[in-house]
Design a protein around this motif. Sequence first.
Motif, PDB file in Angstrom:
ATOM      1  N   GLY A  24       0.806  -1.215   0.000  1.00  0.00           N
ATOM      2  CA  GLY A  24       0.000   0.000   0.000  1.00  0.00           C
ATOM      3  C   GLY A  24       0.837   1.261   0.000  1.00  0.00           C
ATOM      4  N   LEU A  25       1.898   1.281   0.800  1.00  0.00           N
ATOM      5  CA  LEU A  25       2.757   2.462   0.877  1.00  0.00           C
ATOM      6  C   LEU A  25       3.593   2.626  -0.390  1.00  0.00           C
ATOM      7  CD1 LEU A  25       3.907   2.137   4.597  1.00  0.00           C
ATOM      8  CD2 LEU A  25       2.211   3.725   3.663  1.00  0.00           C
ATOM      9  N   LEU A  26       4.062   1.516  -0.950  1.00  0.00           N
ATOM     10  CA  LEU A  26       4.819   1.580  -2.202  1.00  0.00           C
ATOM     11  C   LEU A  26       3.930   2.057  -3.352  1.00  0.00           C
ATOM     12  CD1 LEU A  26       6.947  -1.685  -1.919  1.00  0.00           C
ATOM     13  CD2 LEU A  26       7.822   0.666  -1.870  1.00  0.00           C
ATOM     14  N   SER A  27       2.653   1.715  -3.292  1.00  0.00           N
ATOM     15  CA  SER A  27       1.705   2.198  -4.300  1.00  0.00           C
ATOM     16  C   SER A  27       1.633   3.724  -4.283  1.00  0.00           C
ATOM     17  CB  SER A  27       0.318   1.605  -4.035  1.00  0.00           C
ATOM     18  OG  SER A  27      -0.660   2.200  -4.868  1.00  0.00           O
ATOM     19  N   LEU A  28       1.557   4.301  -3.087  1.00  0.00           N
ATOM     20  CA  LEU A  28       1.539   5.758  -2.970  1.00  0.00           C
ATOM     21  C   LEU A  28       2.854   6.365  -3.450  1.00  0.00           C
ATOM     22  CD1 LEU A  28      -0.222   6.115   0.501  1.00  0.00           C
ATOM     23  CD2 LEU A  28      -1.100   6.967  -1.689  1.00  0.00           C
ATOM     24  N   MET A  29       3.964   5.688  -3.146  1.00  0.00           N
ATOM     25  CA  MET A  29       5.257   6.197  -3.588  1.00  0.00           C
ATOM     26  C   MET A  29       5.362   6.143  -5.116  1.00  0.00           C
ATOM     27  SD  MET A  29       9.076   5.097  -2.373  1.00  0.00           S
ATOM     28  CE  MET A  29       9.004   6.016  -0.839  1.00  0.00           C
ATOM     29  N   ARG A  30       4.821   5.093  -5.723  1.00  0.00           N
ATOM     30  CA  ARG A  30       4.827   4.986  -7.186  1.00  0.00           C
ATOM     31  C   ARG A  30       4.021   6.132  -7.795  1.00  0.00           C
ATOM     32  NH1 ARG A  30       2.766   2.536 -11.952  1.00  0.00           N
ATOM     33  NH2 ARG A  30       4.344   1.291 -13.023  1.00  0.00           N
ATOM     34  N   LEU A  31       2.888   6.444  -7.187  1.00  0.00           N
ATOM     35  CA  LEU A  31       2.102   7.591  -7.652  1.00  0.00           C
ATOM     36  C   LEU A  31       2.911   8.872  -7.511  1.00  0.00           C
ATOM     37  CD1 LEU A  31      -0.578   8.842  -8.614  1.00  0.00           C
ATOM     38  CD2 LEU A  31      -1.303   8.913  -6.220  1.00  0.00           C
ATOM     39  N   GLY A  32       3.638   9.002  -6.411  1.00  0.00           N
ATOM     40  CA  GLY A  32       4.468  10.182  -6.204  1.00  0.00           C
ATOM     41  C   GLY A  32       5.532  10.351  -7.273  1.00  0.00           C
TER      42      GLY A  32
END
Length: 357
Positions: free
Chosen positions: A292-300
């Motif tokens: 979940g956190l890596l997903s947000l980082m990928r969006l970033g």
Amino acid sequence: MAIEQAIDHFLSSTCEWLRGTGPESDIVMSSRTRLARNMTGYLFSGRMDVAAQQQMIEDVAKAVASVPFLKNAYFFNYKSLKDLDRQFLLERHLISREHATEKGEKALVVTQNEVVSIMVLEEDHLRIQVFQSGLNLVEAWRLIDKIDSALESKLLYAFDPSLGYLTACPTNLGTGFRSSCMLHLVGLMMTKQVDKVLQALSKLNFAARGFFGEGTQASGNFFQFSNQLTLGQSEVDIVDGLERVMKQIIEHEKEARNYLLEKRRAKLEDQIWRAVGTLKSARLMSSAEASGLLSLMRLGIDLGMIKNLSKTNLNALFLFTQPAHLQKLSASMLKAVERDQKRAELLRTRLKDVEVA
């Protein structure tokens, strides 16, 4: 080559579907084509005895050796694979869950760049897969067609003039062809629009699955979409149909991301910054939380909010934080809490130079 050497190679290289390149790669992680094939003179996989299974593996090994594109591919007989090895291959999408867990003689062919994998004695005698990065279904189809034709010149496929290629499951009759794309739909998830998309796809006879395929949930906001029908459709029709639908979903995802930037920017930035902070400082991290956190980082990364981290390296972390990968990297079997510790340590190390813009 021994499985240990092959896994060392996989751990030190980037597989095709994680490269983060190709058309629409900010949203489309990968494209995949798959062919189901069976051979005449044999019962279907589930009804074959051990002697027949062993003979088929020998036949396939000879055929594979004659195909130029597969010349340097790894060929694994499952007798040499431990449970952890199979889990590792499953995490890399090279085999299915059924191929990893079911009993009996089995084998696997994998090219060194992981573009092609061939499962021997899965539900069908052969399950041929080709992966490409980004929205690249046409190239994936061209390559799998070339490999299939080369194998068919050496192996006698079961084919009926009226029904097409014969398969263990009636839904694969005809071409035996499936195409799929893995999309990162974090924007649609955050704006709570993804259910509408899934409902519309279901009416169009497209299947939606999670990160690890059939029977899995959408870990890390990744969804796999594939055609459900093969009978009465050509491979080109299937590819064209899926690509048109994927382009529509991509546009919806872009609209959702633009909405988040325009209407909820402060909250979006807060979520991405918090994700970076947690990943860089946590001492314990579960697989689900990491995804979940890596997903947000990928969006970033896609939105230009994160520096000093390539999309390729970020994508790789979705794999390296999985249980089997962690244990292979550690060269030891780990209990759940030990994996959570190793996962957090790996993330802190790999992300230590990351900055937010």
